[in-house]
Design a protein around this motif. Structure first.
Motif, PDB file in Angstrom:
ATOM      1  N   ALA A  11       1.015  -1.297  -0.013  1.00 47.60           N
ATOM      2  CA  ALA A  11      -0.026  -0.109  -0.004  1.00 47.60           C
ATOM      3  C   ALA A  11       0.854   1.426  -0.112  1.00 47.60           C
ATOM      4  O   ALA A  11       0.336   2.353  -0.325  1.00 47.60           O
ATOM      5  CB  ALA A  11      -0.930   0.187   1.085  1.00 47.60           C
ATOM      6  N   ASP A  12       2.107   1.111   0.264  1.00 48.61           N
ATOM      7  CA  ASP A  12       2.862   2.327   0.485  1.00 48.61           C
ATOM      8  C   ASP A  12       3.964   2.439  -0.646  1.00 48.61           C
ATOM      9  O   ASP A  12       4.621   3.168  -1.072  1.00 48.61           O
ATOM     10  CB  ASP A  12       3.692   2.579   1.946  1.00 48.61           C
ATOM     11  CG  ASP A  12       4.623   1.163   2.232  1.00 48.61           C
ATOM     12  OD1 ASP A  12       4.685   0.257   1.305  1.00 48.61           O
ATOM     13  OD2 ASP A  12       5.172   1.343   3.030  1.00 48.61           O
ATOM     14  N   SER A  13       3.927   1.702  -1.677  1.00 41.80           N
ATOM     15  CA  SER A  13       4.733   1.374  -2.928  1.00 41.80           C
ATOM     16  C   SER A  13       3.862   2.723  -3.917  1.00 41.80           C
ATOM     17  O   SER A  13       2.841   2.892  -3.675  1.00 41.80           O
ATOM     18  CB  SER A  13       4.469   0.232  -3.636  1.00 41.80           C
ATOM     19  OG  SER A  13       4.937  -0.756  -2.881  1.00 41.80           O
ATOM     20  N   ALA A  14       4.679   2.919  -4.818  1.00 41.76           N
ATOM     21  CA  ALA A  14       4.438   3.994  -5.618  1.00 41.76           C
ATOM     22  C   ALA A  14       3.390   3.304  -6.772  1.00 41.76           C
ATOM     23  O   ALA A  14       2.458   4.009  -7.251  1.00 41.76           O
ATOM     24  CB  ALA A  14       5.574   4.665  -6.484  1.00 41.76           C
ATOM     25  N   ASP A  15       3.560   2.155  -6.859  1.00 35.50           N
ATOM     26  CA  ASP A  15       2.685   1.329  -7.863  1.00 35.50           C
ATOM     27  C   ASP A  15       1.574   0.415  -7.145  1.00 35.50           C
ATOM     28  O   ASP A  15       1.184  -0.505  -7.761  1.00 35.50           O
ATOM     29  CB  ASP A  15       3.660   0.440  -8.865  1.00 35.50           C
ATOM     30  CG  ASP A  15       4.322  -0.599  -7.945  1.00 35.50           C
ATOM     31  OD1 ASP A  15       4.306  -0.482  -6.699  1.00 35.50           O
ATOM     32  OD2 ASP A  15       4.669  -1.603  -8.634  1.00 35.50           O
ATOM     33  N   ARG A  16       1.157   1.024  -5.934  1.00 36.30           N
ATOM     34  CA  ARG A  16       0.000   0.370  -5.223  1.00 36.30           C
ATOM     35  C   ARG A  16      -1.087  -0.140  -6.181  1.00 36.30           C
ATOM     36  O   ARG A  16      -1.796  -0.917  -6.142  1.00 36.30           O
ATOM     37  CB  ARG A  16      -0.305   1.004  -4.149  1.00 36.30           C
ATOM     38  CG  ARG A  16      -0.871   2.520  -4.404  1.00 36.30           C
ATOM     39  CD  ARG A  16      -0.997   3.317  -2.790  1.00 36.30           C
ATOM     40  NE  ARG A  16      -1.134   4.680  -3.117  1.00 36.30           N
ATOM     41  CZ  ARG A  16      -0.315   5.626  -3.099  1.00 36.30           C
ATOM     42  NH1 ARG A  16       0.964   5.004  -2.584  1.00 36.30           N
ATOM     43  NH2 ARG A  16      -0.399   6.779  -3.490  1.00 36.30           N
ATOM     44  N   GLU A  17      -1.525   0.535  -7.049  1.00 32.15           N
ATOM     45  CA  GLU A  17      -2.624   0.547  -7.814  1.00 32.15           C
ATOM     46  C   GLU A  17      -2.649  -0.671  -8.763  1.00 32.15           C
ATOM     47  O   GLU A  17      -3.698  -1.223  -9.196  1.00 32.15           O
ATOM     48  CB  GLU A  17      -2.957   1.521  -8.779  1.00 32.15           C
ATOM     49  CG  GLU A  17      -3.494   3.056  -8.015  1.00 32.15           C
ATOM     50  CD  GLU A  17      -3.635   4.315  -8.831  1.00 32.15           C
ATOM     51  OE1 GLU A  17      -3.581   4.038 -10.051  1.00 32.15           O
ATOM     52  OE2 GLU A  17      -3.421   5.370  -8.316  1.00 32.15           O
ATOM     53  N   ALA A  18      -1.525  -1.275  -8.700  1.00 34.67           N
ATOM     54  CA  ALA A  18      -1.103  -2.405  -9.556  1.00 34.67           C
ATOM     55  C   ALA A  18      -1.406  -3.826  -8.900  1.00 34.67           C
ATOM     56  O   ALA A  18      -1.573  -4.550  -9.651  1.00 34.67           O
ATOM     57  CB  ALA A  18       0.369  -2.563 -10.053  1.00 34.67           C
ATOM     58  N   ALA A  19      -2.044  -3.651  -7.584  1.00 25.51           N
ATOM     59  CA  ALA A  19      -2.450  -4.762  -6.909  1.00 25.51           C
ATOM     60  C   ALA A  19      -3.601  -5.528  -7.460  1.00 25.51           C
ATOM     61  O   ALA A  19      -4.594  -4.939  -8.121  1.00 25.51           O
ATOM     62  CB  ALA A  19      -2.637  -4.486  -5.456  1.00 25.51           C
ATOM     63  N   ARG A  20      -3.969  -6.636  -7.163  1.00 21.29           N
ATOM     64  CA  ARG A  20      -5.098  -7.485  -7.451  1.00 21.29           C
ATOM     65  C   ARG A  20      -6.250  -6.738  -6.892  1.00 21.29           C
ATOM     66  O   ARG A  20      -6.367  -6.707  -5.852  1.00 21.29           O
ATOM     67  CB  ARG A  20      -5.033  -8.784  -7.404  1.00 21.29           C
ATOM     68  CG  ARG A  20      -3.935  -9.495  -8.510  1.00 21.29           C
ATOM     69  CD  ARG A  20      -4.216 -10.828  -8.402  1.00 21.29           C
ATOM     70  NE  ARG A  20      -2.917 -11.502  -9.016  1.00 21.29           N
ATOM     71  CZ  ARG A  20      -2.855 -12.730  -9.386  1.00 21.29           C
ATOM     72  NH1 ARG A  20      -3.511 -13.586  -8.654  1.00 21.29           N
ATOM     73  NH2 ARG A  20      -1.550 -13.341  -9.844  1.00 21.29           N
ATOM     74  N   LEU A  21      -7.526  -6.833  -7.697  1.00 16.52           N
ATOM     75  CA  LEU A  21      -8.926  -6.817  -7.216  1.00 16.52           C
ATOM     76  C   LEU A  21      -9.166  -7.769  -6.074  1.00 16.52           C
ATOM     77  O   LEU A  21      -8.974  -8.777  -6.500  1.00 16.52           O
ATOM     78  CB  LEU A  21     -10.064  -6.351  -8.076  1.00 16.52           C
ATOM     79  CG  LEU A  21      -9.751  -5.107  -8.987  1.00 16.52           C
ATOM     80  CD1 LEU A  21     -10.838  -5.161 -10.117  1.00 16.52           C
ATOM     81  CD2 LEU A  21      -9.849  -4.075  -8.186  1.00 16.52           C
ATOM     82  N   THR A  22      -9.753  -7.323  -4.984  1.00 12.92           N
ATOM     83  CA  THR A  22     -10.541  -8.486  -4.158  1.00 12.92           C
ATOM     84  C   THR A  22     -11.911  -8.158  -3.955  1.00 12.92           C
ATOM     85  O   THR A  22     -12.615  -9.013  -3.809  1.00 12.92           O
ATOM     86  CB  THR A  22      -9.914  -8.300  -2.677  1.00 12.92           C
ATOM     87  OG1 THR A  22      -9.230  -7.014  -2.242  1.00 12.92           O
ATOM     88  CG2 THR A  22      -8.677  -9.185  -2.450  1.00 12.92           C
ATOM     89  N   ALA A  23     -12.429  -7.044  -4.312  1.00 17.93           N
ATOM     90  CA  ALA A  23     -13.767  -6.668  -4.261  1.00 17.93           C
ATOM     91  C   ALA A  23     -13.883  -5.430  -5.296  1.00 17.93           C
ATOM     92  O   ALA A  23     -13.256  -4.449  -5.092  1.00 17.93           O
ATOM     93  CB  ALA A  23     -14.169  -6.055  -2.870  1.00 17.93           C
ATOM     94  N   HIS A  24     -14.992  -5.663  -6.217  1.00 20.98           N
ATOM     95  CA  HIS A  24     -15.156  -4.433  -7.181  1.00 20.98           C
ATOM     96  C   HIS A  24     -16.794  -4.058  -7.036  1.00 20.98           C
ATOM     97  O   HIS A  24     -17.634  -4.956  -7.064  1.00 20.98           O
ATOM     98  CB  HIS A  24     -14.720  -5.073  -8.450  1.00 20.98           C
ATOM     99  CG  HIS A  24     -14.906  -4.061  -9.502  1.00 20.98           C
ATOM    100  ND1 HIS A  24     -14.276  -2.791  -9.598  1.00 20.98           N
ATOM    101  CD2 HIS A  24     -15.773  -3.968 -10.578  1.00 20.98           C
ATOM    102  CE1 HIS A  24     -14.427  -2.408 -10.549  1.00 20.98           C
ATOM    103  NE2 HIS A  24     -15.544  -2.782 -11.396  1.00 20.98           N
TER     104      HIS A  24
END
Length: 68
Positions: A11-24
């Motif tokens: 969550a504190d990485s610059a590319d945090r948005e690249a994590a997989r979805l768990t809920a949408h």
């Protein structure tokens, strides 16, 4: 938090948005990423530690602005 291999960005990485979805939930305008980040449709974010990331939509491209 993440059990994927290779692990998703934290969550504190610059590319945090690249994590997989768990809920949408597009009808509500948000998604939960594997790293605990709440991602909102306006591109704002809420990090697991409570930090708020303001919306950061990319600037429009392809528009030519004429000088006045």
């Amino acid at each position: 938090m993440c059990q994927h291999q290779p692990p998703c960005p934290s969550a504190d990485s610059a590319d945090r948005e690249a994590a997989r979805l768990t809920a949408h939930h597009p009808e509500q305008g948000w998604s939960l990423l594997c790293n605990g980040v709440l991602l909102f449709e306006d591109t704002g974010e809420l990090l697991p530690d409570g930090q708020i990331i303001a919306p950061h939509r990319p600037l429009e491209t392809g528009r030519i602005m004429k000088a006045a």
